[in-house]
Design a protein around this motif. Structure first.
Motif, short mmCIF file in Angstrom:
data_model
loop_
_atom_site.label_atom_id
_atom_site.label_comp_id
_atom_site.label_asym_id
_atom_site.label_seq_id
_atom_site.Cartn_x
_atom_site.Cartn_y
_atom_site.Cartn_z
N VAL A 1 0.84 -1.20 0.00
CA VAL A 1 0.00 0.00 0.00
C VAL A 1 0.87 1.25 0.00
O VAL A 1 0.48 2.30 -0.53
CB VAL A 1 -0.96 -0.01 1.21
N HIS A 2 2.07 1.15 0.58
CA HIS A 2 3.01 2.28 0.56
C HIS A 2 3.33 2.68 -0.88
O HIS A 2 3.42 3.87 -1.19
CB HIS A 2 4.29 1.89 1.31
N GLN A 3 3.48 1.72 -1.77
CA GLN A 3 3.73 2.02 -3.18
C GLN A 3 2.52 2.68 -3.82
O GLN A 3 2.66 3.60 -4.64
CB GLN A 3 4.10 0.74 -3.93
N MET A 4 1.32 2.24 -3.45
CA MET A 4 0.11 2.86 -3.97
C MET A 4 0.05 4.32 -3.54
O MET A 4 -0.30 5.21 -4.34
CB MET A 4 -1.12 2.11 -3.46
N GLU A 5 0.39 4.59 -2.29
CA GLU A 5 0.38 5.96 -1.80
C GLU A 5 1.42 6.81 -2.53
O GLU A 5 1.16 7.96 -2.88
CB GLU A 5 0.64 5.98 -0.30
N GLN A 6 2.59 6.24 -2.80
CA GLN A 6 3.63 6.97 -3.52
C GLN A 6 3.15 7.36 -4.92
O GLN A 6 3.43 8.47 -5.39
CB GLN A 6 4.90 6.14 -3.61
N VAL A 7 2.44 6.45 -5.58
CA VAL A 7 1.91 6.75 -6.92
C VAL A 7 0.92 7.91 -6.84
O VAL A 7 0.96 8.84 -7.67
CB VAL A 7 1.25 5.51 -7.53
N PHE A 8 0.02 7.87 -5.85
CA PHE A 8 -0.92 8.98 -5.72
C PHE A 8 -0.19 10.29 -5.50
O PHE A 8 -0.52 11.32 -6.13
CB PHE A 8 -1.88 8.74 -4.56
#
Length: 472
Positions: A260-267
């Motif tokens: 989920v940390h990667q998802m947040e970075q993309v956002f």
């Protein structure tokens, strides 16, 4: 020389200059020869109108700006990492795909992630709203379509309540997708004080005409710990049990774990691209002991171009038993078609599940033109009955799966900003393969004979739409 003659002379000079200039620009900047040739032909045959059309739809204005705004471009790790660095429980059958994804994506694999399938709005929306209501620090939401009907307004109320109790809320809506509903969600959110931004909205002053380059990602990240992604937009159309005429069937996914940390970075990268505001990501969440190995794959007309295609081809090449592909829009580029056909020829069971009735008829017609070749080489094609099936699933050998926003068409794989999540886990891949089997159970298989029996005018129509497939 009178005024009319001056106008004619000026138009002639303009046509003699802008058409060739636009054609040369297409020649130098397009990556595929057939696309470059098509744009060059349009610009030369219709010098002024073609050049204007190319300026609006053909020029990638995103790449340079994206490179400037992303603070540090991801650098892919060196190829060939040891399997032990990922998980000692993984078998050697994963090595080939991990090596490809490592080299292509520039993101590490994260261990200890859980995923839950959420079918249609009836399951997805209450779970997403509950997560927003429980948020304590941050709520980041990105979507292509944000309708302002009953379902959309439930999300607006939840986002507003989170903002008012002190949660850091950020909402990113695509600048074209938001026009699917009126009043626009961005306007309603601004009225309540929620920070919202529109991704590349078309406008005349100052000029912003990147109509073709859309943010198609669907992301909801709560406190950096819980994430939602898939193909589902926000609106009543995804309520399958409603009495709406144009209902949409889809599957969204709840993800819990370090990925989920990667998802947040993309956002946050998309937010910085759109607003210029850089924000720090939350620390990664704790892994679950029984969680899966996962990572995020982004694709778009910036430095991410073709990363998704390469991971898909890698997975198709590594398949040994079966492939499931579920997509609403199926116009694969030649490399993907060849990979599907090659898999079928070496004995892999390749199943492609498509909607029998598409919300974009011209895409459906274009698809029908090229299905015969796939069927000829052993690929199984099935049509799902209405309502329109918007689900996107990709499963290989019941051990590897991808889910997310990307379709199998040029728009997703060349023009849109997309996000997929890959999972190396037999339990997750097996569950998704079971979903695919349930879809196939009530679908109809298409034969070469059925396609050959199309009336001549229908075949010409399908071929003409296929010819325009790079622009659909």
């Amino acid at each position: 020389m009178d005024a009319a003659a001056w106008i004619v002379a000026a138009a002639s000079v303009l046509a003699a200059v802008v058409g060739p200039v636009a054609a040369v620009h297409a020649l130098l900047t397009k990556r595929e020869p057939q696309v470059a040739a098509a744009w060059m032909a349009v610009c030369i045959i219709f010098p002024v109108g073609g050049a204007l059309f190319y300026y609006v739809f053909g020029i990638n204005r995103v790449e340079t700006r994206a490179r400037k705004l992303v603070a540090e471009e991801r650098i892919p790790p060196s190829p060939g990492p040891s399997m032990e660095t990922h998980s000692p429980s993984l078998g050697p059958e994963y090595a080939e795909q991990i090596r490809i994804s490592d080299a292509v994506t520039g993101r590490p694999l994260e261990y200890g992630n859980r995923v839950q399938s959420l079918h249609n709005g009836e399951q997805a929306y209450p779970t997403m709203l509950e997560a927003i209501d429980a948020a304590q620090q941050t709520v980041y939401l990105s979507t292509y379509i944000f309708e302002t009907n009953t379902s959309g307004r439930q999300f607006i109320r939840a986002l507003t309540a989170a903002h008012r109790r002190g949660v850091e809320v950020r909402v990113l809506i695509d600048g074209v997708g938001e026009f699917y509903s009126w009043p626009r969600a961005s306007r309603l959110l601004r009225r309540t004080g929620v920070p919202v931004a529109r991704f590349l909205p078309p406008r005349l002053l100052p000029p912003q005409l990147s109509i073709n380059l859309r943010n198609h990602r669907k992301l909801l990240v709560i406190d950096g710990q819980t994430g939602f992604t898939g193909g589902m937009n926000l609106g009543d159309r995804h309520l399958l049990q409603s009495d709406r005429e144009h209902r949409v069937a889809d599957i969204h996914f709840l993800v819990d774990g370090p990925v989920v940390h990667q998802m947040e970075q993309v956002f946050l990268e998309d937010w910085a691209f759109t607003t210029g505001e850089a924000r720090a990501a939350s620390p990664p969440g704790k892994p679950h002991v029984d969680g899966a190995l996962s990572r995020i794959i982004t694709d778009g007309p910036n430095e991410d171009l073709d990363r998704l295609v390469m991971t898909l081809i890698g997975a198709l090449s590594a398949a040994r038993e079966e492939i499931w592909l579920v997509t609403p829009y199926f116009l694969p580029m030649r490399s993907l078609m060849t990979a599907l056909e090659a898999a079928a020829l070496r004995g892999v069971e390749v199943n492609v599940l498509l909607p029998a009735r598409n919300n974009l008829p011209f895409v459906h017609w274009a698809t029908r033109h090229m299905l015969g070749e796939l069927i000829h080489w052993g690929v199984n094609i099935y049509y799902q009955p209405p309502p329109f099936a918007h689900t996107k699933l990709f499963v290989v050998d019941r051990r590897y799966a991808q889910v997310g926003s990307a379709n199998m068409d040029p728009r997703s794989l060349r023009l849109n900003f997309e996000l997929n999540a890959e999972f190396y886990d037999r339990a997750i891949a097996g569950e998704m393969a079971a979903d695919c089997q349930r879809i196939r159970a009530h679908s109809r298989r298409i034969s070469e004979e059925e396609l050959r029996q199309r009336p001549p005018l229908e075949r010409v129509r399908d071929a003409a739409c296929w010819l325009a497939s790079p622009y659909l």
